[in-house]
Design an enzyme around this catalytic site. Structure first.
Site, short mmCIF file in Angstrom:
data_model
loop_
_atom_site.label_atom_id
_atom_site.label_comp_id
_atom_site.label_asym_id
_atom_site.label_seq_id
_atom_site.Cartn_x
_atom_site.Cartn_y
_atom_site.Cartn_z
CE1 TYR A 117 -3.24 2.87 0.40
CE2 TYR A 117 -2.66 3.12 2.90
CZ TYR A 117 -3.15 3.58 1.47
OH TYR A 117 -4.15 4.59 1.93
CG ASP A 157 -4.22 1.76 -3.45
OD1 ASP A 157 -3.48 2.44 -4.50
OD2 ASP A 157 -4.68 2.58 -2.59
CG HIS A 275 -9.27 0.95 -4.32
ND1 HIS A 275 -8.01 1.03 -4.85
CD2 HIS A 275 -9.52 1.98 -3.21
CE1 HIS A 275 -7.42 2.33 -4.21
NE2 HIS A 275 -8.18 2.80 -3.34
#
Length: 284
Positions: A117, A157, A275
């Site tokens: 992330y 991500d 998302h």
């Protein structure tokens, strides 16, 4: 041969995602290994949620953020997890809740899965400085991983749209975090031909690290498919999105990928995160 279905999703808080309907996606999807970002929960809470519909034999490793209720990355699997690592960058760099590696043995084939992330960043603020530090550390570690292991996939991500194909409104975002030329330059090198000289979009140099963007390799040179849409306005309905969630694989593993898909919700009111899950099958 073993077929593995591997997925990644930024859940934007797993407890909220479950309340909004995440199990209706997860339970029938047949996921073998699941990478989660922005978990924002404890290990006990994650275990309880994954087993909500009854014991499902999930093995979970989680790295919580230093600040409670922030970030958090996890890998959940129906396969045994042999080892895990969370160290990234210098000792004085706080990467907690943003990087976790999990090792597997898939019927004799070693496999490493990473849930990542990256910071969202904000131009000309300390948040962006932290993002630069993370991207630096990520580049070093991915170079090491490629050298050490044949089958690795870094999921998550990445908070950067790599090319103009990855953002619907890219012209309006060239000076914003997430599409800065310097940010995109990291991914020019990451996905560049191994050890070949690279001239990145920001005119910086370097050599390619040789990783494969599985999503782009599978979809081809088309707009998207996007993986994130703002909750605001009509971004989702108009598909005004960003492709910032990735499967980045070593070449050997990428060659075994099939059925790459973004599990976009059928309608705005069926979303349980901003998302969408990104799923691919790997035949080892």
């Amino acid at each position: 041969m073993s077929a593995l279905r591997i997925a990644t999703v930024n859940v934007n808080g797993i407890r909220a995602a479950y309340r909004k309907g995440m199990p209706t996606w997860l339970e029938p999807r047949g996921i073998d290994i699941l990478a989660l970002q922005e978990v924002r929960a404890s290990r006990a809470q994650v275990d309880a949620l994954l087993d909500e519909a009854g014991p499902s034999n999930w093995n979970v490793v989680l790295d919580e953020a230093t600040a409670a209720g922030r970030a958090g990355v996890a890998v959940a699997s129906h396969r045994p997890i042999l080892a895990t690592r969370t160290a990234l960058g210098a000792d004085d760099f706080d990467s907690a809740g943003r990087w976790i590696e999990a090792d597997f043995d898939i019927d004799g084939t070693p496999l490493t899965v990473v849930s990542c992330y990256v910071h969202s960043g904000e131009v000309d603020t300390p948040k962006q400085e932290e993002k630069w530090k993370f991207l630096d550390a990520m580049a070093v570690r991915m170079q090491e991983l490629r050298a050490e292991h044949e089958h690795v996939v870094v999921l998550g991500d990445f908070n950067v749209g790599h090319t103009t194909l990855d953002i619907k409104n890219w012209k309006g975002n060239v000076k914003r975090a997430g599409f800065l030329p310097r940010e995109r330059g990291y991914f020019d090198r990451l996905y560049g031909e191994f050890e070949a000289p690279i001239e990145a979009v920001d005119a910086s140099g370097g050599t390619g690290l040789g990783w494969v963007d599985v999503g782009r390799a599978q979809a081809g040179e088309v707009d998207g498919p996007y993986t994130w849409w703002s909750w605001r306005g009509n971004a989702f309905d108009n598909d005004t999105g960003w492709r910032i969630d990735y499967h980045a694989a070593t070449p050997t593993l990428a060659a075994k990928a099939t059925n790459y898909v973004v599990d976009r919700a059928a309608a705005y009111d069926q979303r349980w995160s901003d998302h969408a899950p990104v799923v691919a099958d790997y035949v080892l």
